[in-house]
Design a protein around this motif. Structure first.
Motif, mmCIF file in Angstrom:
data_model
loop_
_atom_site.group_PDB
_atom_site.id
_atom_site.type_symbol
_atom_site.label_atom_id
_atom_site.label_comp_id
_atom_site.label_asym_id
_atom_site.label_seq_id
_atom_site.Cartn_x
_atom_site.Cartn_y
_atom_site.Cartn_z
ATOM 1 N N CYS A 1 2.871 0.965 15.572
ATOM 2 C CA CYS A 1 2.187 0.469 15.692
ATOM 3 C C CYS A 1 2.072 0.143 14.054
ATOM 4 N N PHE B 1 4.381 -4.943 12.518
ATOM 5 C CA PHE B 1 3.645 -5.725 12.008
ATOM 6 C C PHE B 1 4.224 -6.915 13.210
ATOM 7 N N THR C 1 4.451 -6.478 16.977
ATOM 8 C CA THR C 1 3.505 -5.411 17.224
ATOM 9 C C THR C 1 3.165 -7.178 17.541
ATOM 10 N N ARG D 1 0.800 -7.606 15.380
ATOM 11 C CA ARG D 1 -1.105 -7.335 15.287
ATOM 12 C C ARG D 1 -0.832 -6.896 13.331
ATOM 13 N N THR D 2 -2.222 -7.489 12.695
ATOM 14 C CA THR D 2 -1.476 -6.944 11.213
ATOM 15 C C THR D 2 -3.073 -5.913 11.421
ATOM 16 N N HIS E 1 -6.790 -6.002 9.394
ATOM 17 C CA HIS E 1 -7.455 -7.058 8.967
ATOM 18 C C HIS E 1 -8.517 -5.370 7.751
ATOM 19 N N GLY F 1 -8.809 -0.793 12.050
ATOM 20 C CA GLY F 1 -8.411 -1.158 12.490
ATOM 21 C C GLY F 1 -6.640 -0.841 12.966
ATOM 22 N N HIS G 1 -7.412 0.672 17.014
ATOM 23 C CA HIS G 1 -6.976 -1.170 17.687
ATOM 24 C C HIS G 1 -5.124 -0.829 17.847
ATOM 25 N N PHE G 2 -4.231 -0.392 17.420
ATOM 26 C CA PHE G 2 -3.423 -1.159 17.275
ATOM 27 C C PHE G 2 -2.488 -0.251 18.184
ATOM 28 N N SER H 1 -5.926 -10.300 6.025
ATOM 29 C CA SER H 1 -4.763 -9.545 6.376
ATOM 30 C C SER H 1 -4.681 -8.693 5.068
#
Length: 145
Positions: free
Chosen positions: A39, A42, A45, A47-48, A50, A97, A101-102, A136
């Motif tokens: 995860c 980034f 995935t 996804r970064t 925040h 996060g 979330h990851f 970010s």
């Protein structure tokens, strides 16, 4: 950009952010982070994380505590806090996060309703610090240095 908080204010802010992380850890949601670090890539995935301003202050302080100063420039799209050995160098202070979330392997994302109260607390801390909402990871960190 608002002025940086003084040492006393920063201590109080970091305490509030840590309290959010402690409350999150106490939630009855099954998590099993095994430190695989998938995860943390980034670019792979898409996804970064925040960060709110309070989270950015905590992450920056944790980074400095490792004895490092500047964040490394990663051309592979990995988190700047990820070591060459694929370990998070600020794991205990990692952003909300990253905790929620990851990682599919750790149990997938939390439902927003499960953590909305904690998100609101982080947003309130952000507001008190003059933030304008989560940024970010690298942008948030640049704003508090």
């Amino acid at each position: 950009m608002p002025p940086l908080p003084d040492a006393k204010q920063l201590k109080e802010i970091l305490s509030r952010v840590r309290a959010v992380y402690t409350q999150l850890a106490a939630r009855p949601v099954e998590r099993n982070c095994t430190g695989r670090a998938e995860c943390c890539h980034f670019k792979l995935t898409g996804r970064t994380p925040h960060l709110t301003r309070g989270e950015a202050h905590l992450a920056a302080q944790a980074w400095k505590a490792t004895g490092r100063k500047a964040l490394p420039s990663k051309t592979d799209g990995a988190c700047p806090f990820l070591s060459p050995e694929q370990k998070c160098l600020i794991y205990d202070s990692r952003p909300f996060g990253c905790r929620t979330h990851f990682c599919a392997a750790a149990g997938g994302p939390y439902s927003r309703r499960e953590v909305l109260d904690l998100i609101r607390e982080l947003e309130e801390i952000d507001r008190l610090l003059g933030g304008k909402g989560p940024l970010s990871l690298e942008t948030a960190l640049a704003a508090v240095r």
